[in-house]
Design an enzyme around this catalytic site. Structure first.
Site, PDB file in Angstrom:
ATOM      1  N   LYS A  22     -31.624  46.530  -2.547  1.00 13.33           N
ATOM      2  CA  LYS A  22     -32.994  46.476  -1.977  1.00 13.33           C
ATOM      3  C   LYS A  22     -32.929  46.568  -0.461  1.00 13.33           C
ATOM      4  CE  LYS A  22     -34.950  42.297  -1.341  1.00 13.33           C
ATOM      5  NZ  LYS A  22     -35.438  41.976   0.012  1.00 13.33           N
ATOM      6  N   ASN A  23     -32.006  45.802   0.149  1.00  9.59           N
ATOM      7  CA  ASN A  23     -31.996  45.712   1.608  1.00  9.59           C
ATOM      8  C   ASN A  23     -31.338  46.904   2.287  1.00  9.59           C
ATOM      9  OD1 ASN A  23     -33.383  43.387   1.260  1.00  9.59           O
ATOM     10  ND2 ASN A  23     -31.662  42.024   1.698  1.00  9.59           N
ATOM     11  N   CYS A 116     -42.739  33.634   6.184  1.00  7.61           N
ATOM     12  CA  CYS A 116     -42.698  33.702   4.730  1.00  7.61           C
ATOM     13  C   CYS A 116     -42.135  32.375   4.243  1.00  7.61           C
ATOM     14  CB  CYS A 116     -41.860  34.874   4.272  1.00  7.61           C
ATOM     15  SG  CYS A 116     -40.168  34.641   4.755  1.00  7.61           S
ATOM     16  N   ARG A 121     -39.594  33.428  10.862  1.00 12.54           N
ATOM     17  CA  ARG A 121     -39.119  34.824  10.926  1.00 12.54           C
ATOM     18  C   ARG A 121     -39.826  35.604  12.035  1.00 12.54           C
ATOM     19  NH1 ARG A 121     -38.066  37.068   4.989  1.00 12.54           N
ATOM     20  NH2 ARG A 121     -36.547  38.347   6.107  1.00 12.54           N
ATOM     21  N   ASP A 305     -28.571  34.880   1.457  1.00 16.64           N
ATOM     22  CA  ASP A 305     -29.334  35.259   0.261  1.00 16.64           C
ATOM     23  C   ASP A 305     -28.668  34.782  -1.024  1.00 16.64           C
ATOM     24  OD1 ASP A 305     -30.354  38.494   1.632  1.00 16.64           O
ATOM     25  OD2 ASP A 305     -31.065  36.444   1.981  1.00 16.64           O
ATOM     26  N   ARG A 397     -39.513  41.007  -6.730  1.00 17.19           N
ATOM     27  CA  ARG A 397     -39.389  41.657  -5.416  1.00 17.19           C
ATOM     28  C   ARG A 397     -37.967  42.154  -5.200  1.00 17.19           C
ATOM     29  NH1 ARG A 397     -40.384  38.235  -0.697  1.00 17.19           N
ATOM     30  NH2 ARG A 397     -39.672  40.174   0.222  1.00 17.19           N
TER      31      ARG A 397
HETATM   32  C1  EPZ Z   1     -32.649  40.654   6.390  1.00 19.63           C
HETATM   33  O1  EPZ Z   1     -33.807  39.969   6.875  1.00 19.63           O
HETATM   34  C2  EPZ Z   1     -32.778  40.655   4.883  1.00 19.63           C
HETATM   35  N1  EPZ Z   1     -33.987  41.357   4.486  1.00 19.63           N
HETATM   36  C3  EPZ Z   1     -32.843  39.211   4.377  1.00 19.63           C
HETATM   37  O2  EPZ Z   1     -32.889  39.271   2.950  1.00 19.63           O
HETATM   38  C4  EPZ Z   1     -31.560  38.497   4.802  1.00 19.63           C
HETATM   39  O3  EPZ Z   1     -31.629  37.150   4.396  1.00 19.63           O
HETATM   40  C5  EPZ Z   1     -31.424  38.570   6.332  1.00 19.63           C
HETATM   41  O4  EPZ Z   1     -31.447  39.950   6.755  1.00 19.63           O
HETATM   42  C6  EPZ Z   1     -30.136  37.939   6.810  1.00 19.63           C
HETATM   43  O5  EPZ Z   1     -29.044  38.553   6.218  1.00 19.63           O
HETATM   44  C7  EPZ Z   1     -33.982  42.724   4.478  1.00 19.63           C
HETATM   45  O6  EPZ Z   1     -32.998  43.360   4.817  1.00 19.63           O
HETATM   46  C8  EPZ Z   1     -35.238  43.398   4.019  1.00 19.63           C
HETATM   47  P1  EPZ Z   1     -32.537  38.706  10.431  1.00 19.63           P
HETATM   48  P2  EPZ Z   1     -34.149  39.993   8.456  1.00 19.63           P
HETATM   49  O7  EPZ Z   1     -33.352  39.458  11.405  1.00 19.63           O
HETATM   50  O8  EPZ Z   1     -33.788  41.293   9.029  1.00 19.63           O
HETATM   51  C9  EPZ Z   1     -34.071  35.195  13.215  1.00 19.63           C
HETATM   52  C10 EPZ Z   1     -33.710  38.767   0.808  1.00 19.63           C
HETATM   53  O9  EPZ Z   1     -33.781  37.716   0.157  1.00 19.63           O
HETATM   54  N2  EPZ Z   1     -34.755  36.249  13.974  1.00 19.63           N
HETATM   55  O10 EPZ Z   1     -31.068  38.952  10.352  1.00 19.63           O
HETATM   56  O11 EPZ Z   1     -35.520  39.484   8.623  1.00 19.63           O
HETATM   57  C11 EPZ Z   1     -34.692  35.000  11.853  1.00 19.63           C
HETATM   58  O12 EPZ Z   1     -35.821  34.145  11.932  1.00 19.63           O
HETATM   59  C12 EPZ Z   1     -34.061  38.751   2.282  1.00 19.63           C
HETATM   60  O13 EPZ Z   1     -33.356  39.886   0.360  1.00 19.63           O
HETATM   61  C13 EPZ Z   1     -35.376  35.908  15.169  1.00 19.63           C
HETATM   62  O14 EPZ Z   1     -35.376  34.753  15.591  1.00 19.63           O
HETATM   63  O15 EPZ Z   1     -33.121  38.870   8.961  1.00 19.63           O
HETATM   64  C14 EPZ Z   1     -33.578  34.396  11.077  1.00 19.63           C
HETATM   65  O16 EPZ Z   1     -33.533  33.006  11.359  1.00 19.63           O
HETATM   66  C15 EPZ Z   1     -34.464  37.370   2.778  1.00 19.63           C
HETATM   67  N3  EPZ Z   1     -36.016  36.886  15.854  1.00 19.63           N
HETATM   68  C16 EPZ Z   1     -32.341  35.077  11.650  1.00 19.63           C
HETATM   69  O17 EPZ Z   1     -32.729  35.605  12.921  1.00 19.63           O
HETATM   70  C17 EPZ Z   1     -36.057  38.184  15.414  1.00 19.63           C
HETATM   71  O18 EPZ Z   1     -36.645  39.033  16.117  1.00 19.63           O
HETATM   72  C18 EPZ Z   1     -31.810  36.217  10.798  1.00 19.63           C
HETATM   73  O19 EPZ Z   1     -32.834  37.151  10.660  1.00 19.63           O
HETATM   74  C19 EPZ Z   1     -35.419  38.504  14.212  1.00 19.63           C
HETATM   75  C20 EPZ Z   1     -34.768  37.526  13.503  1.00 19.63           C
END
Ligand code: EPZ
Length: 416
Positions: A22-23, A116, A121, A305, A397
């Protein structure tokens, strides 16, 4: 709203094929708008999030056709750059479209993705990086708008190796002027898959999988054909379920290098794991050993995840384990539901203390997020008695056919 009904306690044996990731599909679908051409993506699972991404593409003016697990995207006539709120609300990872739409159309408008169930996020890292590429970004009245006459290469250092921000920078800069370097880039396998697809489109990108990615902007991209990588989190979920239920399961269409950290922890819990060329086999001898401390980390660390399914597994261990969630601030909501099934979990901030219990008992529970819901399915499969799980739409999802796959392995599970 459909429910899952599980009569637990069956050992699991047999083999299932793991769906495409998915990701990986989501950012690759966003990448298809970068060219006025046709792209073909194989291995696209039938998921709510993928359907939402297809709706976004159609909203932009693309024509999308699905044949089995293949999506063909005709992006010749991208005529819009505004995403309807309903779509943004359905899937916060639509933010990954921001960079691609801006690169194609010179502007984009979408409602700021809400938080969410697993945390606030924010998208501050995305916004900061896009501004460093010379893109004007306005956040007003709950909307995020971008404008760019030309996107220029930049040296970008990410404060955190954000997966989404890394993807957005890659998508926004591959048609930009000059070179962009991403320092402290995310190293997840999905980033490498996105790089592979963009390079097939004619982009000049290297370094994905390391913490420095270099993008040399090109004038034009063309359509490409690509098969997405297997879903490492679905694989981790099924391995956990097999470990909890006992028996011997085999997963095909899996890249075991993508789940090295998961395999290592499963071995520490006493599981016997055999890595073959295209598959992986887990044999459980019925005992589950506790893990003193399990920390979620950016790749190649233990994936956040997989945290929830592993909490379900460790709930049946012969002792106490601690999980520390270092990525998201609110990712233990499912623990209350596991406790309704007999688990003994105490949560404090980013730590969960899990005292192993003899067994789960069937109960009526509700999925509150995608991976927490999957953990309830695993617990239900191992439980004594019947479990009913509401909120199946959240599980759909990310899991194309969790009930069919687990039924193939011998679980008594059906969707009602
Ligand atoms: C991706 O989310 C994945 N989703 C998530 O999978 C996964 O848990 C995550 O990466 C971490 O591996 C998709 O790829 C669609 P991040 P993403 O930006 O990109 C903080 C699932 O269950 N952050 O690496 O949103 C954020 O709040 C989903 O399949 C900021 O602070 O994750 C988090 O604490 C859930 N500011 C951390 O970084 C930002 O601008 C990691 O987020 C962006 C992120």
């Amino acid at each position: 709203m459909s429910k899952l009904l599980i009569k637990g306690g069956k050992t699991l044996n047999g083999s299932v094929r793991v769906q495409g990731a998915k990701n990986s599909v989501l950012p690759i679908l966003a990448a298809t708008v970068l060219c006025d051409d046709i792209s073909t993506i194989h291995g696209c699972p039938q998921l709510r999030d993928v359907s939402a991404a297809v709706k976004i593409l159609e909203c932009l003016g693309c024509r999308v056709k699905r044949e089995g697990d293949t999506l063909t995207v005709d992006a010749k006539c991208v005529s819009a750059a505004d995403l309807p709120d309903s779509l943004m609300r359905r899937m916060r990872s639509s933010i990954t479209f921001l960079g691609a739409i801006t690169a194609r159309c010179g502007r984009a408008k979408m409602c700021s993705p809400g938080g969410c169930e697993i945390g606030i996020r924010p998208i501050d890292l995305h916004i900061k990086a896009l501004r460093e590429l010379g893109i004007r970004v306005y956040e007003t009245g709950g909307y995020t708008e971008t404008e760019a006459d030309r996107i220029k290469g930049a040296d970008i250092h990410l404060d955190f190796p954000s997966v989404g921000a890394t993807e957005n920078i890659m998508l926004a800069s591959c048609l930009g002027d000059g070179k962009t370097t991403i320092w402290n880039a995310a190293k997840e396998p999905e980033i490498s898959d996105l790089q592979d697809f963009l390079c097939k489109m004619g982009a000049k990108i290297k370094g994905a999988g390391s913490d420095v990615i270099v993008i040399d902007g090109v004038k034009k991209l063309h359509g490409a054909e690509h098969r997405v990588i297997p879903d490492r989190i679905v694989a981790a979920t099924y391995l956990c379920t097999g470990a909890m239920c006992g028996g011997e399961i085999n997963l095909t269409n899996i890249c075991s290098t993508h789940i090295k950290s998961v395999i290592s922890v499963l071995k520490d819990t006493g599981m016997i794991i055999k890595e073959e060329k295209d598959g992986i086999t887990l044999k459980s001898n019925g005992r589950i050993l506790p893990i003193d401390i399990l920390r979620t980390m950016p790749y190649p660390g233990f994936p956040t995840d997989a945290q929830a399914p592993f909490a379900a597994l460790l709930s049946l261990a012969e002792g106490t384990s601690v999980i520390v969630e270092n990525i998201f601030e609110n990712r233990f909501k499912y623990c209350g539901e596991l406790c309704r099934m007999g688990a003994d979990i105490k949560v404090s901030g980013r730590a969960a203390v899990i005292r192993g219990v003899k067994r789960f008992y069937g109960a009526c529970v509700t999925a509150m997020d995608l991976r927490g819901g999957a953990a309830l399915v695993a617990a239900g499969a191992a439980a004594h008695g019947e479990t009913q799980i509401d909120g199946v739409n959240l599980i759909e999802r990310g899991y194309e056919s969790i009930e069919d796959d687990l039924a193939k392995l011998g679980a008594d599970i059906k969707k009602d």
